[in-house]
Scaffold this active site. Structure first.
Site, PDB file in Angstrom:
ATOM      1  N   HIS A  82       0.851  -1.200   0.000  1.00  0.00           N
ATOM      2  CA  HIS A  82       0.000   0.000   0.000  1.00  0.00           C
ATOM      3  C   HIS A  82       0.882   1.243   0.000  1.00  0.00           C
ATOM      4  CE1 HIS A  82      -3.515   2.492   0.651  1.00  0.00           C
ATOM      5  NE2 HIS A  82      -2.708   3.238   1.398  1.00  0.00           N
ATOM      6  N   ASP A 161     -15.818   2.351   5.894  1.00  0.00           N
ATOM      7  CA  ASP A 161     -14.745   3.285   5.527  1.00  0.00           C
ATOM      8  C   ASP A 161     -15.211   4.214   4.419  1.00  0.00           C
ATOM      9  OD1 ASP A 161     -11.991   4.326   5.399  1.00  0.00           O
ATOM     10  OD2 ASP A 161     -12.064   3.448   3.402  1.00  0.00           O
ATOM     11  N   ARG A 168     -15.054  12.521   6.025  1.00  0.00           N
ATOM     12  CA  ARG A 168     -13.746  13.135   6.334  1.00  0.00           C
ATOM     13  C   ARG A 168     -13.325  14.092   5.230  1.00  0.00           C
ATOM     14  NH1 ARG A 168     -10.087   8.238   6.757  1.00  0.00           N
ATOM     15  NH2 ARG A 168      -8.450   9.745   7.165  1.00  0.00           N
ATOM     16  N   SER A 183      -8.613   3.385   8.352  1.00  0.00           N
ATOM     17  CA  SER A 183      -9.165   3.376   7.001  1.00  0.00           C
ATOM     18  C   SER A 183      -8.371   2.421   6.105  1.00  0.00           C
ATOM     19  CB  SER A 183      -9.115   4.811   6.447  1.00  0.00           C
ATOM     20  OG  SER A 183      -9.353   4.829   5.071  1.00  0.00           O
ATOM     21  N   LYS A 187      -9.265  -2.080   5.241  1.00  0.00           N
ATOM     22  CA  LYS A 187      -9.408  -2.607   3.884  1.00  0.00           C
ATOM     23  C   LYS A 187      -8.349  -3.668   3.610  1.00  0.00           C
ATOM     24  CE  LYS A 187      -9.403   1.700   2.483  1.00  0.00           C
ATOM     25  NZ  LYS A 187      -9.527   3.030   1.931  1.00  0.00           N
TER      26      LYS A 187
HETATM   27  N1  URA Z   1      -6.184   6.431   1.906  1.00  0.00           N
HETATM   28  C1  URA Z   1      -7.174   5.752   2.506  1.00  0.00           C
HETATM   29  O1  URA Z   1      -7.641   4.726   2.014  1.00  0.00           O
HETATM   30  N2  URA Z   1      -7.641   6.233   3.672  1.00  0.00           N
HETATM   31  C2  URA Z   1      -7.167   7.345   4.256  1.00  0.00           C
HETATM   32  O2  URA Z   1      -7.634   7.704   5.309  1.00  0.00           O
HETATM   33  C3  URA Z   1      -6.139   8.045   3.615  1.00  0.00           C
HETATM   34  C4  URA Z   1      -5.669   7.562   2.427  1.00  0.00           C
END
Ligand code: URA
Length: 433
Positions: A82, A161, A168, A183, A187
């Site tokens: 990621h 999320d 957000r 967040s 995932k």
């Molecule tokens: N990417 C995400 O998936 N979530 C966040 O909070 C920030 C970047």
């Protein structure tokens, strides 16, 4: 339980229990709690933070708001990556095929771009015909048959999320370490991989502007992943100038293919992709040291197996694999406009964020979630930090729609100049295991 009490306690800096956090996340996801109460709690979390226990509980509640993928039908340790995102960041298209070519299955879910940063899904969408939203069965088949799978995040993975991120986004509460951790990690945990390498970007164009903040975010995500049995590693990498020469979807595909062909091997983009791939190979058990893993990475480039995996992944999922060898089959821009230097000097800095916005204005990115992209447009960045240039030297080539007006001064304004030689800074700031 009353949401008011949770907001009030967090406002004063108190901690919430796992049950309270689960109550909030469930209520936000199913719509039984009003958005204004979630927004108030998000802002209180931004200011007051969360303990490690609270961050863990938030991650779990968000993970459990949706489906969890079971990848056990594919043998071996599955390793994911990621990146917290940056302009020109296209490492997934390079390292995914490399890792798969070295025998480690690499399942990845990606996002679409919004604002000045591009999304991996949009880059893959530039390959004609390639299906970028795979069903669970298609995702598993791709992973089993090619060792690599990449799909847009499906709506049933961590739906809480999606809801909270949208809130957000409009309440200036994105930049919070516990909220970003929960967040991303909810995932990733739902995605089913056994190991994860993080590329946490640090710099003026990233979420985390200082090494201290980037390290805190990396540590927070590593702790949450490890607490749930995931092997975790993290690199903290500099983000200011664009990563690589290409900004814009088809151009970025071309750059990745060139690297998989063995070109630009010393570029920052190639070096970063190779290092992340090496970390993944160690976690996946294909090598016991980073040095040994780098040998495997290089072999997958020189013997062509990494590029072959990308061709197979594209063909299996409906795409035109020949476009990887014949770039004229990729989406094309209507016109290419050169932008040249108007002075002599050394390039001291390149503003990646400003270039990302210019690329978005060309049609390569989305200002609004519903914008339709032009996959052929973008920017070829020719200038490099530290380079000495003379008037008339090419800085950029702007790939624009037919008839679009390109203002060269807007592109020239993204450069900072120096009369003295400038030493480019290293891309790797820190590594955490
Ligand atoms: N990417 C995400 O998936 N979530 C966040 O909070 C920030 C970047």
């Amino acid at each position: 339980m009353r949401m008011y009490d949770l907001i009030y306690r967090k406002k004063l800096g108190g901690a919430l229990s796992a049950e309270e956090i689960a109550f909030w996340v469930q209520g936000a996801a199913d719509g039984s709690l009003p958005d204004e109460q979630s927004a108030a709690l998000l802002m209180a979390i931004c200011w007051r933070g969360m303990t490690t226990e609270e961050t863990l509980a938030l991650t779990l509640a968000m993970r459990d708001s949706g489906k969890r993928l079971d990848l056990s039908a594919v043998p071996g340790l599955k390793v994911d990556k990621h990146s917290t995102g940056g302009v020109g960041d296209k490492t997934t298209l390079i390292l995914g095929p490399i890792v798969a070519a070295c025998g480690v299955p690499c399942p990845m879910f990606s996002g679409r771009g919004l604002g000045h940063t591009g999304g991996t899904v949009d880059k893959f969408a530039a390959i004609p015909g390639l299906k970028v939203e795979l069903s669970e069965a298609e995702f598993l088949r791709s992973l089993a048959e090619t060792g690599f799978a990449n799909s847009a995040q499906t709506a049933d993975i961590a739906p809480a999320d999606k809801k909270l991120y949208a809130l957000r986004d409009v309440t200036a509460t994105v930049e919070s370490i516990p909220l970003i951790t929960a967040s991303i990690m909810s995932k990733k945990l739902a995605g089913g991989a056994n190991a994860l390498v993080l590329d946490v970007k640090c710099g003026p164009t990233a979420f985390m502007k200082t090494l201290e903040d980037a390290t805190a975010l990396a540590q927070s995500m590593v702790a949450v992943g490890k607490a749930h049995g995931m092997q975790m590693r993290a690199l903290i990498t500099r983000m200011d100038a664009p990563l690589g020469w290409a900004i814009g979807n088809a151009l970025e595909v071309m750059e990745c293919v060139e690297i998989l062909r063995g070109e630009h091997g010393h570029s920052e983009l190639a070096q970063m992709s190779f290092r992340l791939a090496a970390e993944m190979l160690v976690m996946g058990g294909a090598a016991s040291t980073l040095e040994a893993a780098q040998v495997l990475v290089q072999a997958s480039i020189t013997n062509g197996t990494a590029l072959e995996i990308l061709r197979r992944f594209v063909a299996l999922n409906g795409g035109d694999a020949q476009a990887l060898d014949d770039f004229s089959r990729l989406p094309q821009a209507g016109q290419v406009v050169p932008v040249c230097a108007d002075r002599a000097g050394y390039v001291a800095a390149i503003d990646g964020r400003a270039l990302g916005i210019l690329a978005m204005d060309l049609g390569a990115g989305r200002r609004d979630r519903n914008d339709v992209l032009d996959l052929g447009v973008g920017i070829r960045v020719l200038a490099q930090v530290g380079q000495r240039l003379a008037p008339g030297d090419r800085l950029f080539e702007v790939y624009a729609k037919t008839g679009a007006t390109v203002a060269p001064e807007a592109f020239r304004a993204t450069l900072e100049w120096s009369g003295e030689p400038v030493e480019p800074q290293p891309w790797l700031l820190a590594a955490l295991t």
